[in-house]
Design an enzyme around this catalytic site. Structure first.
Site, short mmCIF file in Angstrom:
data_model
loop_
_atom_site.label_atom_id
_atom_site.label_comp_id
_atom_site.label_asym_id
_atom_site.label_seq_id
_atom_site.Cartn_x
_atom_site.Cartn_y
_atom_site.Cartn_z
N GLU A 33 0.88 -1.18 0.00
CA GLU A 33 0.00 0.00 0.00
C GLU A 33 0.91 1.22 0.00
OE1 GLU A 33 -3.03 -0.41 -0.53
OE2 GLU A 33 -3.10 -2.57 -0.13
N CYS A 67 -1.69 9.27 4.04
CA CYS A 67 -1.60 8.85 2.65
C CYS A 67 -2.85 9.31 1.91
CB CYS A 67 -1.45 7.35 2.56
SG CYS A 67 -2.58 6.53 3.66
#
Ligand code: NAD
Length: 956
Positions: free
Chosen positions: A720, A754
């Site tokens: 990720e 993020c």
């Protein structure tokens, strides 16, 4: 007066008032009458219509209004009305008619578009024997400039009112509008900041002999509002003023306690103030918020409880009229009649009692009451219709709700006895509003409006600080291992402080960790799933029990502000409970038996999993990846990010206390480039669960693809990675919401999520307005130490990150930064780069700091094109009230998580499974249904049961 007599008098006086008006608001033949009548008949139409009205102010041409009419009003029965071509004169006629109907509707509740119009209304009210209080409608206050403008407008308003009117004048104000950072988490700063304009207002009001009434807003502001107002009114300068008013909302379960508090306070103060008792205007909002947060709702669930409570509070208030002047604000004739009867019964002097109502609601009732000789005051909002729209919607919702008194009395013409019957309260169930899906519900965040919870949090912050500077060693096979090298984990808010010393694992220790993980695997993989799941549940409970300490560690070690640190603890708890439940689901037998053949499908663990986690969610992401691997039956070697290794050690402790067997989980702090890289190349590892930057993620992906000597399996990588997330602000967006949402998404945790927004793509039509408000709001943000309640933006993680972000800012043109920042921590002021070229490196590269690029787009399609034109696809957002644009966005916006008309950070486990594609990651979402599958190998077994032509027939 005994009960029966009281009730009899209420009925008599109530009937007299009701007699004044039983005609419906919307009995007329005008289109706005018709629209409202339709809305009351069909819930679906009501929703469509109110959403359309809400969006109307942002529509810039007749053509846009006409196209939105077609987009919103989708009921088949309306098709013949809106079936026109957008180019035809019919479209313009439809747009004009709708616009003027809404404007007529708005004028029923808004007493003028400007002061001159408002004054005309006031004159009329005065002729009818009523007084007034004026409320100035406006946009939400989201910056200090707007707060200052709000004060100035009120100062002007009071001066104007006095210059035009003799006698009683009064204004109503909202406390939170005087300070853009009004926050119950930080009562001290809020009090300091808001007191200055309030005192200016009160001083000027005294010079002009103008009353000032403070409205009450959402529940989260209530305690702080009372606290601030009480404190100011006790100061010598204001102590003797009786021209000030507060507001109490009877729909709040706390209200009886608050009233007692106010009475005690007023007795101590000596001079009475006015208390306006109302039912409350934010019921839907409060209830929805409680559901979304998993908190108990502060309001009564049933209208009858509010009505009963209102009567109770009113009685107490009127009994204490010596200390508090009563303003009874209601449109419910039963409540009003009781007030009038009590006033007579308790012989309350006229200057201690008045009835209040909102402009345009129950006006004939009010006239009748005024004619009976009671003092009546009308609450008169005025201002441009555009910012007034949210006020209008609140009134429309109220008037068209099934339980609305005005609707029941006028539209439905219910019998008088029913309308005047005493309210019968329902049993109160005040449990949290928890919504459960498939046995899982999200852990609620801390409600920091509660003073005791704020104290608990503060105590934990102080306690954790006492634990600084301890040493944390790698833990292999349950034992701490001495190391040769150490690093300091610093407090980014104040880098002179060492949060902890971390022993860095060596390569031989890494080898030992692998050997232990390998050995432990054989037992762990055969441990029943329910046992593994229950260990996770215990870990979740342990985290819930230490939530304040854990969030304090997050604040201290990685500089995350209080609310966001708290939310991270909830997320970690959720991961454990969710994956426990999910693994039990996957472990259910999956069979496909046919005569003579039994077929089984199931999963087995993969082997040793290396968890490599980032520092920005040091608890949640590390716990999420580890718990998924563990519950699936894998053993875990956990390498935390160097910057957050103390929290890594806390995770190890929690798993150990939860009963995880030694050796199943190894805590292995060390340098990413050294042991991280070694682990990535090691043939015995089966799986990498990585979250971090794109460069490291891609490197791991490449390395893991290489088949090493003696390696007998292909490795799997879950990666990720980064994002370059955009929010599109459409021409029809609600700018109050869009500015606040973009600021929060871009600068929350200093842009180091993020999911953070780093690009705002704004349609031409609203670009200048949006940018101006965005800049002002950004300048208002308070940058400071993460653990301070005043802080909205904390530091960035370390010196190198600070330098990298500053280098990007230095390259930018049209740069505006927020407040100056302290130099004792790694601070970067929130920064906006305006008029950015979509291909500029600032618009393309992940900066991972508080830097937001703002870009212009001529059309919505172009905005989408710009949004999609990066290598990433993680999160994205759209602020728009144009249904067709939202549909386009849902189909074409290339992101893993799309958020509509809300901020783009703060994903919740299960409700918002999280993760991106393209260069943002492998796309299987954390906290979602498919996540655990990556940690498992599926297997199928088929057995032929036939022996010599005989086989048992399967039962189903
Ligand atoms: P990073 O890539 O620098 O570090 C992540 C982890 O990898 C750390 O534990 C680090 O020690 C380790 N590491 C570094 N070099 C390594 C190597 N050569 N081999 C193996 N491991 C190595 O990232 P970061 O600065 O900790 O985190 C920020 C990044 O993470 C941002 O790019 C952000 O977008 C991303 N992120 C993504 C998600 C998501 O869900 N997509 C969530 C959080 C963070």
């Amino acid at each position: 007066m005994v009960g029966n007599q009281l009730e009899e008098n209420i009925q008599t006086i109530g009937a007299k008032i009701l007699d004044a008006d039983r005609s419906s608001f919307w009995d007329g033949f005008r289109l706005d009458d018709k629209i409202m009548n339709w809305a009351m008949e069909k819930e679906e139409l009501r929703v469509q219509l109110f959403q359309l009205i809400d969006c109307l102010p942002s529509l810039h041409s007749k053509k846009e209004i006409a196209s939105h009419l077609q987009e919103y009003l989708t009921l088949p029965s309306l098709q013949s009305l809106i079936n026109f071509s957008l180019q035809s004169p019919a479209a313009t006629i439809a747009a004009n008619t709708f616009e003027s109907s809404v404007s007529t509707l708005a004028r029923r509740y808004i007493c003028g578009e400007n002061l001159a119009e408002a004054l005309k209304t006031i004159e009329r009210l005065k002729k009818d024997g009523m007084s007034f209080t004026v409320d100035l409608l406006g946009e939400a206050v989201i910056s200090q400039t707007e707060a200052e403008a709000y004060l100035q407008k009120y100062l002007n308003l009071m001066t104007e009112l006095r210059s035009k009117l003799a006698g009683d004048i009064q204004v109503s104000v909202k406390l939170s509008a005087f300070y853009a950072n009004f926050d119950p988490l930080d009562p001290q700063t809020t009090m300091q900041q808001v007191s200055v304009p309030i005192k200016t207002l009160l001083r000027r009001a005294q010079e002009l002999n103008c009353g000032v009434h403070f409205d009450m807003e959402q529940y989260q502001y209530k305690d702080l509002t009372f606290h601030i107002l009480k404190e100011i009114c006790l100061e010598e300068e204001f102590r003797h003023r009786s021209d000030i008013g507060f507001t109490l909302q009877a729909y709040l379960q706390d209200s009886a306690k608050d009233l007692q508090g106010l009475i005690t306070w007023a007795k101590e103060r000596g001079t009475p103030i006015t208390l306006r008792l109302i039912k409350g205007a934010y019921w839907d909002q409060e209830t929805i918020k409680a559901y979304q947060q998993g908190w108990s709702a502060p309001v009564f669930d049933h209208k009858s409880n509010t009505d009963a409570n209102f009567e109770q509070l009113m009685t107490t208030l009127l009994e204490h009229h010596t200390y508090l002047k009563a303003a009874i604000g209601s449109h419910n004739v039963r409540s009003l009649a009781k007030a009038l009867v009590l006033q007579k019964m308790l012989d309350i002097p006229p200057d201690r009692f008045e009835v209040q109502a909102l402009y345009g609601m129950g006006e004939k009732y009010m006239k009748t009451i005024a004619q009976m000789g009671y003092p009546v005051r009308i609450y008169c909002p005025y201002g441009e219709l555009i910012p007034g729209m949210s006020y209008l919607i609140r009134r429309l919702l109220e008037n068209t709700a099934n339980s609305s008194f005005l609707r029941l009395s006028t539209k439905q013409k219910r019998p008088i006895a029913e309308l005047l019957a005493p309210p019968v309260p329902e049993t109160i169930v005040s449990s949290a509003k928890v919504i459960t899906f498939d046995g899982f519900s999200n852990a609620p965040d801390t409600d920091y409006t509660q003073a005791d919870l704020r104290q608990k949090q503060q105590a934990a912050i102080d306690r954790v600080k006492q634990l600084f500077n301890q040493t944390y060693l790698p833990i292999i096979d349950g034992q701490p291992m001495e190391t040769e090298q150490y690093i300091d984990s610093l407090n980014p808010s104040r880098f002179s402080e060492v949060v902890g010393k971390i022993g860095m694992a060596s390569i031989p220790q890494t080898d030992r960790a692998i050997a232990v993980a390998q050995k432990s695997f054989s037992d762990w993989k055969h441990t029943p799933v329910s046992d593994r799941a229950n260990i996770l549940r215990r870990a979740a409970d342990l985290m819930a029990a230490q939530r304040y300490e854990l969030s304090a560690w997050i604040m201290w070690e990685v500089g995350k502000p209080i609310r966001e640190a708290d939310a991270e603890v909830s997320e970690a708890i959720d991961f454990c409970r969710y994956y426990a439940k999910e693994m039990e689901r996957l472990a259910q037998p999956h069979t496909r038996h046919v005569p003579g053949e039994e077929n089984y499908y199931g999963y087995q663990p993969r082997g040793i999993t290396v968890v490599i986690s980032p520092w920005n969610f040091p608890l949640a992401i590390a716990v999420g990846m580890s718990s998924a691997a563990l519950v699936a039956g894998n053993t875990v070697i956990f390498k935390p990010a160097a910057q957050s290794s103390v929290i890594g050690a806390k995770i190890a402790q929690i798993f150990q206390q939860a009963g995880l067997p030694q050796g199943v989980f190894t805590y292995l702090p060390g340098r990413g480039a050294e042991i991280g890289s070694y682990l990535v190349q090691h043939p015995q590892i089966h799986l990498y669960a990585f979250t971090g930057s794109q460069s490291v993620g891609c490197d791991i992906y490449a390395q893991a693809a290489i088949l090493r000597p003696k390696q007998r399996h292909l490795k799997r990588v879950i990666a990720e990675m980064g994002g370059k997330n955009a929010i599109i602000v459409d021409a029809s967006a609600d700018l109050d919401q869009a500015v606040a949402g973009v600021v929060h998404s871009a600068f929350g945790y200093a842009g180091q999520k993020c999911s953070a927004c780093s690009r705002a793509i704004v349609l031409d039509a609203v670009y200048d307005r949006f940018l101006a408000r965005l800049i002002e709001t950004t300048k208002t943000l308070i940058v400071g130490e993460a653990q301070l309640p005043s802080t909205q933006v904390g530091p960035v993680i370390d010196r190198s990150s600070q330098a990298k972000i500053q280098a990007y800012i230095a390259q930018g043109k049209n740069v505006t930064s927020g407040a100056p920042v302290p130099d004792y921590g790694y601070y970067v002021s929130p920064t906006i780069v305006a008029d950015l070229d979509p291909q500029d490196p600032i618009a393309q590269e992940e900066i991972f700091g508080p830097v937001l690029g703002v870009m212009r787009a001529s059309t919505f399609d172009r905005a989408l094109e710009i949004a999609n034109d990066t290598a990433y696809a993680l999160t994205g957002g759209i602020y728009s009230r144009t249904p067709s644009h939202l549909e386009l966005g849902k189909t074409h916006f290339e992101v893993g998580n799309l958020y509509i008309n809300r901020g783009i950070t703060g994903a919740l486990v299960d409700r918002h499974p999280f993760g991106g594609f393209k260069l943002s990651g492998t796309g299987t979402k954390a906290g979602g249904k498919d996540y655990l599958l990556q940690f498992l190998e599926p297997r199928a077994i088929s057995e032929n049961l036939q022996r010599q032509g005989y086989a048992p027939i399967p039962s189903a």
